[in-house]
Design an enzyme around this catalytic site. Structure first.
Site, PDB file in Angstrom:
ATOM      1  N   ASN A   9       5.559  -3.731  -5.558  1.00 23.76           N
ATOM      2  CA  ASN A   9       4.611  -2.768  -6.114  1.00 23.76           C
ATOM      3  C   ASN A   9       5.015  -1.380  -5.634  1.00 23.76           C
ATOM      4  O   ASN A   9       4.810  -1.047  -4.467  1.00 23.76           O
ATOM      5  CB  ASN A   9       3.201  -3.145  -5.626  1.00 23.76           C
ATOM      6  CG  ASN A   9       2.158  -2.123  -6.015  1.00 23.76           C
ATOM      7  OD1 ASN A   9       2.405  -1.226  -6.822  1.00 23.76           O
ATOM      8  ND2 ASN A   9       0.972  -2.249  -5.433  1.00 23.76           N
ATOM      9  N   TRP A  10       5.601  -0.608  -6.520  1.00 28.04           N
ATOM     10  CA  TRP A  10       6.134   0.693  -6.106  1.00 28.04           C
ATOM     11  C   TRP A  10       5.043   1.758  -5.982  1.00 28.04           C
ATOM     12  O   TRP A  10       5.319   2.878  -5.537  1.00 28.04           O
ATOM     13  CB  TRP A  10       7.218   1.155  -7.091  1.00 28.04           C
ATOM     14  CG  TRP A  10       8.460   0.295  -7.069  1.00 28.04           C
ATOM     15  CD1 TRP A  10       8.666  -0.837  -6.316  1.00 28.04           C
ATOM     16  CD2 TRP A  10       9.665   0.496  -7.815  1.00 28.04           C
ATOM     17  NE1 TRP A  10       9.916  -1.354  -6.555  1.00 28.04           N
ATOM     18  CE2 TRP A  10      10.561  -0.554  -7.472  1.00 28.04           C
ATOM     19  CE3 TRP A  10      10.076   1.454  -8.750  1.00 28.04           C
ATOM     20  CZ2 TRP A  10      11.833  -0.656  -8.033  1.00 28.04           C
ATOM     21  CZ3 TRP A  10      11.352   1.341  -9.295  1.00 28.04           C
ATOM     22  CH2 TRP A  10      12.220   0.299  -8.937  1.00 28.04           C
ATOM     23  N   LYS A  11       3.848   1.426  -6.398  1.00 25.42           N
ATOM     24  CA  LYS A  11       2.701   2.356  -6.294  1.00 25.42           C
ATOM     25  C   LYS A  11       3.076   3.724  -6.878  1.00 25.42           C
ATOM     26  O   LYS A  11       3.890   3.800  -7.790  1.00 25.42           O
ATOM     27  CB  LYS A  11       2.229   2.454  -4.845  1.00 25.42           C
ATOM     28  CG  LYS A  11       1.966   1.074  -4.244  1.00 25.42           C
ATOM     29  CD  LYS A  11       1.234   1.113  -2.929  1.00 25.42           C
ATOM     30  CE  LYS A  11       1.040  -0.314  -2.417  1.00 25.42           C
ATOM     31  NZ  LYS A  11       0.252  -0.396  -1.203  1.00 25.42           N
ATOM     32  N   HIS A  98      -5.732  -4.391  -7.743  1.00 23.77           N
ATOM     33  CA  HIS A  98      -5.233  -3.969  -6.426  1.00 23.77           C
ATOM     34  C   HIS A  98      -6.336  -3.251  -5.660  1.00 23.77           C
ATOM     35  O   HIS A  98      -7.129  -2.508  -6.250  1.00 23.77           O
ATOM     36  CB  HIS A  98      -4.008  -3.055  -6.588  1.00 23.77           C
ATOM     37  CG  HIS A  98      -3.287  -2.858  -5.299  1.00 23.77           C
ATOM     38  ND1 HIS A  98      -3.733  -1.974  -4.341  1.00 23.77           N
ATOM     39  CD2 HIS A  98      -2.183  -3.461  -4.786  1.00 23.77           C
ATOM     40  CE1 HIS A  98      -2.926  -2.041  -3.296  1.00 23.77           C
ATOM     41  NE2 HIS A  98      -1.976  -2.927  -3.538  1.00 23.77           N
ATOM     42  N   GLU A 100      -6.331  -0.715  -3.909  1.00 28.63           N
ATOM     43  CA  GLU A 100      -6.339   0.756  -4.081  1.00 28.63           C
ATOM     44  C   GLU A 100      -7.040   1.141  -5.382  1.00 28.63           C
ATOM     45  O   GLU A 100      -7.720   2.163  -5.457  1.00 28.63           O
ATOM     46  CB  GLU A 100      -4.896   1.284  -4.017  1.00 28.63           C
ATOM     47  CG  GLU A 100      -4.366   1.237  -2.594  1.00 28.63           C
ATOM     48  CD  GLU A 100      -2.872   0.980  -2.481  1.00 28.63           C
ATOM     49  OE1 GLU A 100      -2.134   1.174  -3.467  1.00 28.63           O
ATOM     50  OE2 GLU A 100      -2.431   0.571  -1.384  1.00 28.63           O
ATOM     51  N   GLU A 170      -4.475 -10.191  -0.668  1.00 26.58           N
ATOM     52  CA  GLU A 170      -4.053  -9.024   0.117  1.00 26.58           C
ATOM     53  C   GLU A 170      -5.209  -8.532   0.980  1.00 26.58           C
ATOM     54  O   GLU A 170      -6.067  -7.774   0.513  1.00 26.58           O
ATOM     55  CB  GLU A 170      -3.623  -7.889  -0.821  1.00 26.58           C
ATOM     56  CG  GLU A 170      -2.460  -8.243  -1.714  1.00 26.58           C
ATOM     57  CD  GLU A 170      -1.706  -7.000  -2.160  1.00 26.58           C
ATOM     58  OE1 GLU A 170      -0.514  -6.922  -1.885  1.00 26.58           O
ATOM     59  OE2 GLU A 170      -2.328  -6.099  -2.765  1.00 26.58           O
ATOM     60  N   GLY A 176      -0.271  -1.544   3.985  1.00 25.69           N
ATOM     61  CA  GLY A 176       0.291  -0.253   4.395  1.00 25.69           C
ATOM     62  C   GLY A 176      -0.045   0.131   5.820  1.00 25.69           C
ATOM     63  O   GLY A 176       0.159   1.269   6.225  1.00 25.69           O
ATOM     64  N   SER A 216       1.872  -5.517   4.386  1.00 20.96           N
ATOM     65  CA  SER A 216       2.876  -5.267   5.420  1.00 20.96           C
ATOM     66  C   SER A 216       3.892  -6.392   5.584  1.00 20.96           C
ATOM     67  O   SER A 216       4.320  -6.679   6.707  1.00 20.96           O
ATOM     68  CB  SER A 216       2.194  -4.934   6.751  1.00 20.96           C
ATOM     69  OG  SER A 216       1.392  -3.767   6.618  1.00 20.96           O
ATOM     70  N   GLY A 237       4.640  -3.772  -0.858  1.00 23.89           N
ATOM     71  CA  GLY A 237       4.543  -2.336  -1.105  1.00 23.89           C
ATOM     72  C   GLY A 237       5.705  -1.600  -0.456  1.00 23.89           C
ATOM     73  O   GLY A 237       6.794  -1.483  -1.023  1.00 23.89           O
ATOM     74  N   GLY A 238       5.494  -1.118   0.753  1.00 21.53           N
ATOM     75  CA  GLY A 238       6.478  -0.288   1.448  1.00 21.53           C
ATOM     76  C   GLY A 238       7.893  -0.833   1.443  1.00 21.53           C
ATOM     77  O   GLY A 238       8.856  -0.112   1.122  1.00 21.53           O
TER      78      GLY A 238
HETATM   79  P1  PGA Z   1       2.379  -2.955   1.831  1.00 21.07           P
HETATM   80  O1  PGA Z   1       1.569  -2.982   0.436  1.00 21.07           O
HETATM   81  O2  PGA Z   1       3.456  -4.002   1.727  1.00 21.07           O
HETATM   82  O3  PGA Z   1       2.931  -1.556   1.928  1.00 21.07           O
HETATM   83  O4  PGA Z   1       1.396  -3.270   2.891  1.00 21.07           O
HETATM   84  C1  PGA Z   1       1.258  -4.192  -0.182  1.00 21.07           C
HETATM   85  C2  PGA Z   1       0.488  -3.939  -1.458  1.00 21.07           C
HETATM   86  O5  PGA Z   1      -0.299  -2.997  -1.501  1.00 21.07           O
HETATM   87  O6  PGA Z   1       0.661  -4.664  -2.449  1.00 21.07           O
END
Ligand code: PGA
Length: 254
Positions: A9-11, A98, A100, A170, A176, A216, A237-238
């Site tokens: 997920n490149w956000k 998600h 977010e 999640e 994150g 993470s 994500g990251g």
């Molecule tokens: P993260 O994000 O790996 O940076 O914790 C995961 C996500 O939001 O899908």
């Protein structure tokens, strides 16, 4: 056998050139990997979906997903994107729910149920995200929160719909933050989710649905998390923003 999945997920990161470079690097880095029975998915931002698909669309091992979409077919929804639009550029998978989106854009369980319906009507695959916040876990409410999120958004589905659903547990406190659920915590929750699915939709559905862990996940912790029997992969994500890390995660699941 359940499909293993590593999804990035490149956000809201990377401009068009950086997105193309990352997609290309991933395509190159996975060239010599054994990726049997593993779906590799990347989700750039809306503006970068089309350039990325044009670039790596020929690489059949990489699927492209959108990070969100609107539930309506079309209309006066300024700033939104409809399923047909996403599909018209060859994207057939969408991340929904998600944390977010839930937190910053007030996405409700009701809206998510509608989005899931729209995606399924369009024969899209859905990566459906859910998970508890830290407070829920501290108060030992995490199982009931997850159960409510799933019931409200997904329990109206028919058993056959689940062929198109990928779940992504999640825990919000792990996204994150560098803090990961322990492999045991992930396994415990994933087994709980599979039991819920079994009770509602039958054991076949429960055994076939891929349940990803997100929060993470990094090369250093992936192997242990992915080795748990009910963890079928990760939503990343990251670490998905670096080709070598993302490739290492794909390796970790083999
Ligand atoms: P993260 O994000 O790996 O940076 O914790 C995961 C996500 O939001 O899908």
């Amino acid at each position: 056998m359940r499909t293993k999945i590593v999804a990035g997920n490149w956000k809201m990161n990377l401009d068009v050139e950086a997105s193309k470079k990352l997609a290309m690097d991933i395509s190159t880095d996975i060239q010599n990997l054994e990726t049997n029975n593993t779906r590799i998915i990347i989700a750039p931002t809306f503006t970068n979906l089309y350039p990325v698909i044009n670039l790596v669309g020929m690489d059949t091992r990489i699927e492209i997903a959108a990070q969100n979409m609107h539930q309506a077919k079309s209309g006066a929804y300024t700033g939104e994107i409809a399923a047909d639009m996403i599909q018209s550029i060859g994207v057939n998978t969408v991340i929904l729910g998600h944390s977010e989106r839930r937190t910053y854009f007030n996405e409700t369980d009701k809206a998510l149920a509608e989005k899931v319906n729209t995606a399924l009507q369009n024969r899209m695959d859905v990566i459906f995200c859910f998970g508890e916040v830290l407070e829920d876990r501290q108060q030992n409410n995490h199982f009931s929160i997850v159960e409510i999120q799933l019931k409200k958004a997904l329990f109206h589905l028919k058993p056959q719909d689940w062929k198109h659903i990928i779940l992504a547990y999640e825990p919000v406190w792990a996204i994150g933050t560098g803090e990961t659920a322990t492999p045991e915590q992930a396994q415990e929750m994933h087994a709980f989710i599979r039991n819920l699915l079994s009770a509602k939709f039958g054991e076949n559905v429960a055994q076939e649905v891929s349940i990803l862990y997100g929060g993470s996940v990094k090369p250093a912790n992936a192997k242990e998390i992915f080795s748990k029997p009910d963890v079928d992969g990760g939503l990343i994500g990251g670490a998905a923003l670096h080709s070598q890390d993302f490739t290492a995660l794909i390796q970790a699941i083999q």
